[in-house]
Design a protein around this motif. Structure first.
Motif, short mmCIF file in Angstrom:
data_model
loop_
_atom_site.label_atom_id
_atom_site.label_comp_id
_atom_site.label_asym_id
_atom_site.label_seq_id
_atom_site.Cartn_x
_atom_site.Cartn_y
_atom_site.Cartn_z
N GLU A 1 0.82 -1.21 0.00
CA GLU A 1 0.00 0.00 0.00
C GLU A 1 0.86 1.26 0.00
O GLU A 1 0.53 2.25 -0.67
CB GLU A 1 -0.92 0.00 1.22
N LEU A 2 1.96 1.23 0.74
CA LEU A 2 2.83 2.40 0.84
C LEU A 2 3.36 2.82 -0.52
O LEU A 2 3.27 3.99 -0.92
CB LEU A 2 4.00 2.10 1.79
N PHE A 3 3.88 1.85 -1.28
CA PHE A 3 4.49 2.20 -2.56
C PHE A 3 3.48 2.31 -3.69
O PHE A 3 3.71 3.03 -4.66
CB PHE A 3 5.62 1.22 -2.88
N ALA A 4 2.33 1.63 -3.56
CA ALA A 4 1.27 1.79 -4.56
C ALA A 4 0.73 3.22 -4.55
O ALA A 4 0.26 3.73 -5.57
CB ALA A 4 0.14 0.80 -4.29
N ALA A 5 0.84 3.88 -3.40
CA ALA A 5 0.37 5.26 -3.29
C ALA A 5 1.35 6.27 -3.88
O ALA A 5 1.01 7.45 -4.02
CB ALA A 5 0.12 5.59 -1.81
N GLU A 6 2.55 5.82 -4.24
CA GLU A 6 3.59 6.72 -4.72
C GLU A 6 3.65 6.83 -6.24
O GLU A 6 4.41 7.64 -6.77
CB GLU A 6 4.96 6.28 -4.19
N GLY A 7 2.87 6.01 -6.95
CA GLY A 7 2.90 6.03 -8.41
C GLY A 7 1.98 4.95 -8.96
O GLY A 7 1.08 4.48 -8.27
N ARG A 8 2.21 4.54 -10.20
CA ARG A 8 1.42 3.47 -10.83
C ARG A 8 2.19 2.16 -10.66
O ARG A 8 3.09 1.85 -11.43
CB ARG A 8 1.19 3.79 -12.30
N LEU A 9 1.83 1.40 -9.64
CA LEU A 9 2.54 0.16 -9.36
C LEU A 9 2.12 -0.92 -10.34
O LEU A 9 0.97 -1.36 -10.35
CB LEU A 9 2.28 -0.29 -7.92
N ILE A 10 3.06 -1.33 -11.20
CA ILE A 10 2.77 -2.32 -12.25
C ILE A 10 2.85 -3.74 -11.70
O ILE A 10 2.01 -4.59 -11.99
CB ILE A 10 3.76 -2.16 -13.43
N ARG A 11 3.87 -4.02 -10.91
CA ARG A 11 4.08 -5.38 -10.42
C ARG A 11 4.94 -5.34 -9.15
O ARG A 11 5.80 -4.47 -9.00
CB ARG A 11 4.78 -6.23 -11.48
N ALA A 12 4.69 -6.30 -8.25
CA ALA A 12 5.51 -6.46 -7.05
C ALA A 12 5.99 -7.91 -7.01
O ALA A 12 5.19 -8.82 -6.78
CB ALA A 12 4.72 -6.12 -5.79
#
Length: 211
Positions: free
Chosen positions: A39-50
């Motif tokens: 959630e933290l990094f998804a809020a920082e941009g368009r998270l394509i894949r983890a």
């Protein structure tokens, strides 16, 4: 003024060296809540894949890491696993090998054409050339690890090569497992603290309790 690391429209991909990140967090005295991390990094941009990388001991009746692997697989992470290999060293001691560096490097190179910013959760100095290679393709790389453990968990050459470095301890309030209320995460900032060269060990990753 803090250096800006993320831009809302950039495409992000997370690459997590599971054993390395686990060891770094444990050295700082906390366990990671992987839902909060996503959630933290998804809020920082368009998270394509983890992506999450870990080796599994397949001949055990019960693998302590399996519940975590299954949970991550159902909750937004792309799991990359392989069986560990057992061998006997020169002194006759039984050793287990489970290095995932090649798998991670291949995926980073393949994804570099489709993302703007790679988040590498590892301190392994072997990834320095990988970081340099994707930077030449125009991709920015942020390394997330720690210099505040003893010894530091991130190799100096990797940290110097990366475009940004995020200190894991500074993110603890936003990503650590807690039975209390969740707190708002602090702004992500660039860390400039110097540190010594250090090659990261690859400990066997045990299970972490899930929420």
């Amino acid at each position: 003024m803090a250096r800006k690391i993320f831009y809302q429209q950039e495409r992000l991909a997370m690459f997590i060296d599971g054993a390395n990140l686990y060891a770094a967090a444990r050295s700082l005295g906390f366990d990671i809540d992987y839902k909060r991390l996503l959630e933290l990094f998804a809020a920082e941009g368009r998270l394509i894949r983890a992506f999450y990388y870990t080796a599994l001991v397949e001949d055990q009746e019960y693998s302590p890491i399996r519940p975590l692997v299954d949970w991550l697989d159902y909750n937004g992470y792309t799991m990359v696993t392989k069986p560990t290999k057992e061998f006997t060293d020169a002194s006759g001691r039984r050793k287990i090998k489970g290095n995932m560096d090649i798998e991670l490097a291949i995926d980073v190179m393949e994804m570099a054409e489709n993302v703007d910013h790679i988040l590498l959760f590892s301190g392994d100095g072997d990834f320095r050339r990988l970081v340099e290679a994707v930077q030449r393709k125009g991709v920015r790389v942020t390394v997330i690890s720690t210099v505040r453990s003893t010894p530091p968990m991130v190799a100096d050459e990797l940290r110097r090569q990366a475009d940004n470095f995020l200190e894991l301890q500074d993110l603890a309030g936003a990503i650590q497992r807690s039975h209390g209320p969740r707190h708002q995460h602090p702004p992500l900032q660039h860390d400039h603290t110097p540190q010594e060269d250090h090659m990261v060990p690859q400990p066997e990753q045990p299970d972490e309790p899930l929420e």
